[in-house]
Motif scaffolding. Structure first.
Motif, short mmCIF file in Angstrom:
data_model
loop_
_atom_site.label_atom_id
_atom_site.label_comp_id
_atom_site.label_asym_id
_atom_site.label_seq_id
_atom_site.Cartn_x
_atom_site.Cartn_y
_atom_site.Cartn_z
N GLN A 10 31.93 31.22 50.34
CA GLN A 10 30.73 30.10 50.71
C GLN A 10 29.74 30.03 49.43
O GLN A 10 29.28 29.22 49.02
CB GLN A 10 30.13 30.64 52.11
N TYR A 11 29.42 31.47 49.06
CA TYR A 11 28.62 31.51 48.06
C TYR A 11 29.20 30.84 46.70
O TYR A 11 28.42 30.42 45.84
CB TYR A 11 28.05 32.66 47.76
N ARG A 12 30.54 31.08 46.37
CA ARG A 12 31.28 30.55 45.12
C ARG A 12 31.20 28.96 45.39
O ARG A 12 30.93 28.13 44.22
CB ARG A 12 32.48 31.17 45.01
N LEU A 13 31.70 28.56 46.60
CA LEU A 13 31.49 26.94 46.71
C LEU A 13 30.22 26.45 46.60
O LEU A 13 29.94 25.44 45.95
CB LEU A 13 32.38 26.63 48.02
N PHE A 14 29.25 27.13 46.99
CA PHE A 14 27.75 26.81 46.82
C PHE A 14 27.44 26.66 45.41
O PHE A 14 26.77 25.63 44.65
CB PHE A 14 26.98 27.74 47.50
N GLN A 15 28.04 27.52 44.42
CA GLN A 15 27.64 27.22 43.02
C GLN A 15 28.73 26.43 42.37
O GLN A 15 28.80 26.28 41.13
CB GLN A 15 27.95 28.73 42.24
N GLN A 21 37.69 30.05 37.68
CA GLN A 21 36.01 30.15 36.87
C GLN A 21 35.39 31.52 37.36
O GLN A 21 34.95 32.15 36.24
CB GLN A 21 35.36 28.91 37.23
N LEU A 22 35.31 31.86 38.74
CA LEU A 22 34.59 33.22 39.00
C LEU A 22 35.46 34.25 38.31
O LEU A 22 34.94 35.38 37.97
CB LEU A 22 34.56 33.17 40.47
N ALA A 23 36.79 34.24 38.69
CA ALA A 23 37.60 35.30 38.11
C ALA A 23 37.55 35.49 36.66
O ALA A 23 37.34 36.65 36.21
CB ALA A 23 39.06 35.19 38.45
N ILE A 33 40.21 37.52 43.38
CA ILE A 33 39.09 36.80 43.95
C ILE A 33 39.57 36.19 45.18
O ILE A 33 38.85 36.30 46.49
CB ILE A 33 38.53 35.54 43.25
N MET A 34 40.81 35.77 45.44
CA MET A 34 41.69 35.35 46.52
C MET A 34 41.46 36.28 47.65
O MET A 34 41.40 36.14 48.89
CB MET A 34 42.88 34.61 46.42
N ARG A 35 42.18 37.63 47.29
CA ARG A 35 42.24 38.55 48.07
C ARG A 35 40.61 39.12 48.61
O ARG A 35 40.76 39.54 49.69
CB ARG A 35 42.89 39.80 47.34
N LEU A 36 39.77 39.08 47.82
CA LEU A 36 38.40 39.41 48.18
C LEU A 36 37.94 38.51 49.37
O LEU A 36 37.21 38.91 50.09
CB LEU A 36 37.45 39.36 46.87
N GLU A 37 38.05 37.19 49.08
CA GLU A 37 37.58 36.00 49.77
C GLU A 37 38.24 36.28 51.47
O GLU A 37 37.76 35.87 52.37
CB GLU A 37 37.95 34.60 49.38
N LYS A 38 39.54 36.90 51.25
CA LYS A 38 40.22 37.11 52.59
C LYS A 38 39.96 38.46 53.23
O LYS A 38 40.58 38.85 54.14
CB LYS A 38 41.70 36.95 52.54
N ALA A 39 39.14 39.29 52.67
CA ALA A 39 38.85 40.42 52.80
C ALA A 39 39.95 41.49 53.01
O ALA A 39 40.22 42.39 53.79
CB ALA A 39 37.93 40.52 54.21
N GLN A 40 40.84 41.50 51.79
CA GLN A 40 42.04 42.00 51.75
C GLN A 40 41.88 43.14 50.62
O GLN A 40 42.83 43.82 50.36
CB GLN A 40 43.22 41.24 51.39
N ARG A 53 26.02 39.03 40.38
CA ARG A 53 25.13 38.30 39.51
C ARG A 53 25.86 37.04 39.14
O ARG A 53 25.08 35.94 38.67
CB ARG A 53 25.37 39.15 38.27
N ALA A 54 27.14 36.81 39.11
CA ALA A 54 27.88 35.42 38.92
C ALA A 54 27.33 34.29 39.86
O ALA A 54 27.32 33.12 39.47
CB ALA A 54 29.29 35.79 38.62
N VAL A 55 27.38 34.81 41.07
CA VAL A 55 27.07 33.81 42.20
C VAL A 55 25.59 33.93 42.73
O VAL A 55 25.01 32.90 43.13
CB VAL A 55 27.99 34.05 43.47
N GLY A 56 24.83 34.85 41.93
CA GLY A 56 23.39 34.59 42.03
C GLY A 56 22.95 35.14 43.58
O GLY A 56 21.87 34.83 44.23
N VAL A 57 23.41 36.11 44.20
CA VAL A 57 23.40 36.39 45.57
C VAL A 57 23.43 37.87 45.67
O VAL A 57 24.45 38.42 44.91
CB VAL A 57 24.28 35.67 46.54
N PRO A 58 22.46 38.51 46.21
CA PRO A 58 22.70 40.12 46.52
C PRO A 58 23.97 40.57 47.21
O PRO A 58 24.54 39.92 48.02
CB PRO A 58 21.33 40.32 47.42
N ILE A 59 24.51 41.75 46.55
CA ILE A 59 25.77 42.36 47.00
C ILE A 59 25.90 42.32 48.67
O ILE A 59 26.76 41.95 49.16
CB ILE A 59 25.77 43.64 46.45
#
Length: 66
Positions: A10-15, A21-23, A33-40, A53-59
């Motif tokens: 959701q944060y990646r899409l907001f940006q 690109q994020l990768a 990135i795909m595996r992270l988004e699926k919590a795998q 830092r890339a998406v501008g949101v706290p960890i």
């Protein structure tokens, strides 16, 4: 491995960023990135910081551990 919730997509899409690109920005493959988004995949601290830092949101807003 601890289970967690990942709000990265959701944060990646907001940006208006693609997974590719994020990768490229954080120095990993798109599949990571795909595996992270699926919590795998549990990211290293460095990767989590770079993504934050890339998406501008706290960890702690991106990766939620129960």
């Amino acid at each position: 491995m601890a289970e967690f919730e990942c709000r990265l997509k959701q944060y990646r899409l907001f940006q208006n960023m693609t997974q590719e690109q994020l990768a490229a920005r954080v120095g990993v493959r798109r599949e990571t990135i795909m595996r992270l988004e699926k919590a795998q995949y549990n990211p290293s601290l460095k990767l989590a910081v770079d993504i934050s830092r890339a998406v501008g949101v706290p960890i702690e807003e991106i990766f939620l551990f129960p």
